[in-house]
Design a protein around this motif. Structure first.
Motif, short mmCIF file in Angstrom:
data_model
loop_
_atom_site.label_atom_id
_atom_site.label_comp_id
_atom_site.label_asym_id
_atom_site.label_seq_id
_atom_site.Cartn_x
_atom_site.Cartn_y
_atom_site.Cartn_z
N MET A 101 0.75 -1.17 -0.12
CA MET A 101 0.00 -0.03 0.10
C MET A 101 0.95 1.11 0.05
SD MET A 101 -1.42 -0.13 4.16
CE MET A 101 -2.12 1.58 3.86
N PHE A 102 0.25 2.18 -0.48
CA PHE A 102 0.99 3.51 -0.17
C PHE A 102 0.99 4.11 1.04
CE2 PHE A 102 -3.53 4.60 -1.60
CZ PHE A 102 -3.76 5.54 -0.59
N GLY A 103 1.75 4.98 1.61
CA GLY A 103 1.63 5.66 2.88
C GLY A 103 2.12 4.47 4.01
N PRO A 104 1.90 5.16 5.08
CA PRO A 104 2.07 4.15 6.34
C PRO A 104 1.55 3.04 6.36
CG PRO A 104 0.99 6.23 7.14
CD PRO A 104 1.20 6.44 5.63
N VAL A 144 -17.76 3.58 3.29
CA VAL A 144 -16.70 4.49 3.84
C VAL A 144 -17.11 5.86 3.22
CG1 VAL A 144 -15.11 4.27 1.46
CG2 VAL A 144 -14.22 4.34 3.66
N THR A 145 -16.21 6.76 3.74
CA THR A 145 -16.61 8.24 3.26
C THR A 145 -15.20 8.72 2.79
OG1 THR A 145 -16.28 9.18 5.51
CG2 THR A 145 -18.42 8.51 4.90
N MET A 146 -15.23 9.82 2.28
CA MET A 146 -14.06 10.41 1.76
C MET A 146 -13.19 10.76 3.05
SD MET A 146 -13.15 10.80 -1.27
CE MET A 146 -13.59 10.56 -2.96
N ALA A 147 -13.86 11.33 4.24
CA ALA A 147 -13.30 11.81 5.39
C ALA A 147 -12.66 10.64 5.92
CB ALA A 147 -14.52 12.37 6.24
N GLU A 148 -13.24 9.37 6.02
CA GLU A 148 -12.57 8.20 6.45
C GLU A 148 -11.41 7.75 5.72
OE1 GLU A 148 -16.67 6.06 8.32
OE2 GLU A 148 -15.81 5.51 6.59
N LEU A 149 -11.41 7.97 4.52
CA LEU A 149 -10.23 7.70 3.71
C LEU A 149 -9.10 8.56 3.94
CD1 LEU A 149 -11.78 6.77 0.00
CD2 LEU A 149 -10.96 5.25 2.13
N GLY A 154 -4.04 9.57 5.57
CA GLY A 154 -3.22 10.92 5.81
C GLY A 154 -2.96 11.63 4.58
N ILE A 155 -1.67 11.87 4.38
CA ILE A 155 -1.15 12.82 3.29
C ILE A 155 -1.25 11.63 2.10
CG2 ILE A 155 0.62 14.12 2.06
CD1 ILE A 155 1.26 14.85 4.96
N THR A 156 -1.97 12.01 1.08
CA THR A 156 -1.89 10.91 -0.14
C THR A 156 -0.97 11.26 -1.22
OG1 THR A 156 -3.78 12.05 -1.16
CG2 THR A 156 -4.19 9.83 0.16
N PRO A 157 -0.08 10.36 -1.74
CA PRO A 157 0.50 10.92 -3.01
C PRO A 157 -0.18 11.40 -4.30
CG PRO A 157 0.77 8.47 -2.45
CD PRO A 157 -0.28 8.85 -1.76
#
Ligand SMILES: [Zn+2]
Length: 277
Positions: A101-104, A144-149, A154-157
């Motif tokens: 996955m991307f991110g942490p 799911v919601t955009m806010a949850e994603l 966090g910071i998405t590429p």
């Protein structure tokens, strides 16, 4: 984990909570062959999902498209021919393909990854339009919601943000998502699920052209089919041309469909005039 999921694979702690058992009872059940010890701390009950069992046995959890399918999202055909595994922190997956996955990278508390984590893995495994359709499906089903994603990711590429900006939870079907993404990439002005008087809500609208997607899902239901017929008549009266496409059509017949959309909406008039002169 989504409470609707019943993969039949649990960590010992989940097992104790779910079945009100003790560590001693779990060990005894595993020794007696009533349940299966997949690896240290993970157990499968009889009838457990074989793909999830395989993912956990290899040292990870079911993630990516394997998890998304189990969460009930629309996933384009062709992704379920292999198991997508995300490695546990200390898991060994020597020689086994696994998804990144991307991110942490979060822990692996469940045998099937939650939707935000699975989508983060799938971003690298699916084509952009298929991934957008999967996100649309999660949003549309309210899973799911955009806010949850945003919260989980966090910071998405930038490459993920670019895809995320093209998602739309109003889409009712994967085919609709793909047609929308393709047409907008070609600078068509596409309205999603607009309401047309006398006709009702339609999937997509390009100029006056109504594009209905995956209408074959109504086959077998005379009531729904007759409703489609009624809508087609009303659209005709209102001078709204209608075309209907399904996934097979979009996958195998897109150039012809696009040519027809251009012909109907007149967006290609300039080029066609030059070609014929
Ligand atoms: Zn994957």
């Amino acid at each position: 984990m989504d409470t609707q999921l019943t993969p039949g694979v649990y960590r010992a702690r989940q097992f104790i909570r779910k079945f009100h058992s003790t560590y001693r009872e779990i060990d005894a059940a595993a020794d007696a062959g009533v349940i299966e010890r997949l690896r240290h701390g993970w157990y499968a009950t009889p009838g457990a999902d074989p793909a999830v069992v395989a993912a956990v046995r290899t040292g990870g959890v079911a993630s990516c498209v394997t998890a998304l399918i189990r969460h009930g999202l629309w996933i384009a055909p062709g992704y379920d021919d292999e198991i997508h595994v995300r490695k546990s922190k200390h898991g060994e997956l020597d020689g086994i393909r696994h998804c990144h996955m991307f991110g942490p990278v979060p822990a692996t508390p469940d045998a099937v990854d939650a939707i935000p984590v699975a989508l983060a893995c799938a971003a690298r495994c699916m084509t952009p339009e298929h991934w957008i359709a999967a996100v649309d499906s999660a949003l549309n089903q309210g899973k799911v919601t955009m806010a949850e994603l945003d919260d989980v990711w966090g910071i998405t590429p930038a490459w993920v943000r670019n895809m995320l900006d093209r998602c739309d939870g109003r889409a009712q079907a994967g085919t609709e998502s793909i047609v929308r993404v393709r047409l907008r990439a070609l600078n068509f002005h596409v309205q999603v699920q607009p309401y047309i008087a006398d006709v009702g809500r339609v999937d997509l609208l390009v100029g006056r052209l109504i594009i209905e997607c995956d209408s074959t899902q109504h086959h077998g239901s005379p009531t729904l089919r007759r409703n489609d017929y009624r809508r087609d008549r009303k659209a005709l009266i209102g001078r709204w041309p209608v075309i209907r496409v399904d996934y097979h059509d979009v996958l195998h017949n897109w150039p012809a469909i696009l040519a027809d959309i251009r012909a109907i909406t007149g967006t290609d008039l300039h080029r066609r005039r030059r070609q014929t002169s």
